[in-house]
Scaffold this motif. Structure first.
Motif, short mmCIF file in Angstrom:
data_model
loop_
_atom_site.label_atom_id
_atom_site.label_comp_id
_atom_site.label_asym_id
_atom_site.label_seq_id
_atom_site.Cartn_x
_atom_site.Cartn_y
_atom_site.Cartn_z
N GLU A 18 19.41 -13.33 95.33
CA GLU A 18 20.28 -14.48 95.57
C GLU A 18 20.43 -15.34 94.30
OE1 GLU A 18 19.52 -18.60 97.93
OE2 GLU A 18 19.17 -16.76 99.07
N VAL A 19 19.31 -15.62 93.65
CA VAL A 19 19.33 -16.49 92.48
C VAL A 19 20.02 -15.80 91.29
CG1 VAL A 19 17.87 -17.72 90.81
CG2 VAL A 19 17.33 -17.81 93.23
N VAL A 20 19.81 -14.50 91.14
CA VAL A 20 20.49 -13.77 90.06
C VAL A 20 22.00 -13.82 90.27
CG1 VAL A 20 20.89 -11.47 89.08
CG2 VAL A 20 18.56 -12.27 89.45
N ARG A 21 22.42 -13.63 91.49
CA ARG A 21 23.87 -13.70 91.78
C ARG A 21 24.42 -15.09 91.49
NH1 ARG A 21 23.72 -10.30 97.36
NH2 ARG A 21 23.80 -8.24 96.41
N GLU A 22 23.64 -16.08 91.82
CA GLU A 22 24.08 -17.47 91.60
C GLU A 22 24.11 -17.82 90.12
OE1 GLU A 22 21.92 -21.73 92.07
OE2 GLU A 22 21.83 -20.42 93.83
N LYS A 23 23.05 -17.48 89.40
CA LYS A 23 22.93 -17.87 88.00
C LYS A 23 23.67 -16.94 87.05
CE LYS A 23 19.91 -21.10 89.07
NZ LYS A 23 19.98 -22.50 88.76
N GLN A 24 23.85 -15.70 87.45
CA GLN A 24 24.52 -14.70 86.63
C GLN A 24 23.80 -14.43 85.30
OE1 GLN A 24 27.59 -12.97 87.46
NE2 GLN A 24 26.93 -13.71 89.46
N LYS A 25 22.50 -14.68 85.29
CA LYS A 25 21.70 -14.46 84.08
C LYS A 25 20.28 -14.06 84.47
CE LYS A 25 21.45 -17.65 81.06
NZ LYS A 25 21.37 -18.92 80.36
N PHE A 26 19.83 -12.94 83.91
CA PHE A 26 18.46 -12.52 84.15
C PHE A 26 17.46 -13.38 83.38
CE2 PHE A 26 20.62 -8.46 85.14
CZ PHE A 26 20.15 -8.31 86.43
N THR A 27 17.93 -14.09 82.39
CA THR A 27 17.04 -14.90 81.57
C THR A 27 16.93 -16.35 82.04
OG1 THR A 27 18.88 -15.35 80.04
CG2 THR A 27 17.40 -13.50 79.51
N ASP A 28 17.61 -16.68 83.10
CA ASP A 28 17.51 -18.03 83.65
C ASP A 28 16.06 -18.32 84.03
OD1 ASP A 28 19.06 -20.42 85.01
OD2 ASP A 28 17.57 -19.70 86.46
N GLU A 30 14.64 -19.99 86.42
CA GLU A 30 14.28 -19.79 87.83
C GLU A 30 14.17 -18.29 88.15
OE1 GLU A 30 15.57 -21.22 92.31
OE2 GLU A 30 16.96 -21.57 90.66
N VAL A 31 15.08 -17.49 87.60
CA VAL A 31 15.05 -16.04 87.82
C VAL A 31 13.75 -15.46 87.26
CG1 VAL A 31 16.13 -13.85 87.18
CG2 VAL A 31 17.57 -15.80 87.84
N VAL A 32 13.38 -15.87 86.07
CA VAL A 32 12.15 -15.37 85.44
C VAL A 32 10.93 -15.79 86.26
CG1 VAL A 32 10.69 -15.54 83.40
CG2 VAL A 32 13.16 -15.28 83.14
N ARG A 33 10.91 -17.01 86.72
CA ARG A 33 9.78 -17.51 87.52
C ARG A 33 9.61 -16.71 88.81
NH1 ARG A 33 9.62 -20.55 91.71
NH2 ARG A 33 11.76 -21.29 91.51
N ILE A 34 10.71 -16.50 89.51
CA ILE A 34 10.65 -15.74 90.76
C ILE A 34 10.25 -14.30 90.48
CG2 ILE A 34 12.00 -14.85 92.70
CD1 ILE A 34 13.67 -17.47 92.50
N SER A 35 10.78 -13.73 89.43
CA SER A 35 10.44 -12.36 89.06
C SER A 35 8.95 -12.22 88.75
CB SER A 35 11.27 -11.94 87.85
OG SER A 35 10.95 -10.65 87.44
N GLN A 36 8.39 -13.19 88.07
CA GLN A 36 6.96 -13.17 87.76
C GLN A 36 6.12 -13.29 89.03
OE1 GLN A 36 6.84 -16.33 84.85
NE2 GLN A 36 6.98 -14.89 83.14
N GLN A 37 6.54 -14.13 89.95
CA GLN A 37 5.83 -14.26 91.22
C GLN A 37 5.88 -12.94 91.98
OE1 GLN A 37 7.96 -17.51 93.05
NE2 GLN A 37 6.50 -19.04 92.31
N LEU A 38 7.03 -12.31 91.96
CA LEU A 38 7.19 -11.02 92.63
C LEU A 38 6.29 -9.97 91.99
CD1 LEU A 38 8.67 -9.41 94.79
CD2 LEU A 38 10.57 -9.14 93.18
N ASP A 39 6.24 -9.96 90.68
CA ASP A 39 5.35 -9.03 89.96
C ASP A 39 3.90 -9.21 90.39
OD1 ASP A 39 7.49 -8.01 88.53
OD2 ASP A 39 7.04 -9.14 86.70
N GLU A 40 3.46 -10.45 90.48
CA GLU A 40 2.08 -10.73 90.87
C GLU A 40 1.78 -10.21 92.28
OE1 GLU A 40 1.37 -14.90 90.35
OE2 GLU A 40 1.70 -14.79 88.18
N LEU A 41 2.71 -10.41 93.19
CA LEU A 41 2.51 -9.93 94.56
C LEU A 41 2.50 -8.40 94.62
CD1 LEU A 41 4.65 -12.34 96.75
CD2 LEU A 41 2.18 -12.05 96.78
#
Length: 58
Positions: A18-28, A30-41
């Motif tokens: 959802e956030v990637v679609r909204e921001k249109q950037k993988f480097t945003d 918020e996108v990086v933060r969520i991605s890191q949280q997902l990696d940890e899980l």
């Protein structure tokens, strides 16, 4: 498998999409933060699976 971890992973994955679609950037930020949280899980989930398999082999 811990159902709550699976649920958390699925929820975060959906949020990430959802956030990637909204921001249109993988480097945003918020996108990086969520991605890191997902990696940890995911690493936590893999660790649990590994331990369960290791214990079942004994």
């Amino acid at each position: 498998m811990d159902k709550s971890i699976n649920d958390q992973i699925n929820n975060l994955r959906n949020k990430l999409i959802e956030v990637v679609r909204e921001k249109q950037k993988f480097t945003d930020e918020e996108v990086v933060r969520i991605s890191q949280q997902l990696d940890e899980l995911i690493v936590k989930q893999q660790t649990i699976r590994f331990r369960k398999r290791k214990n079942s082999i004994k």
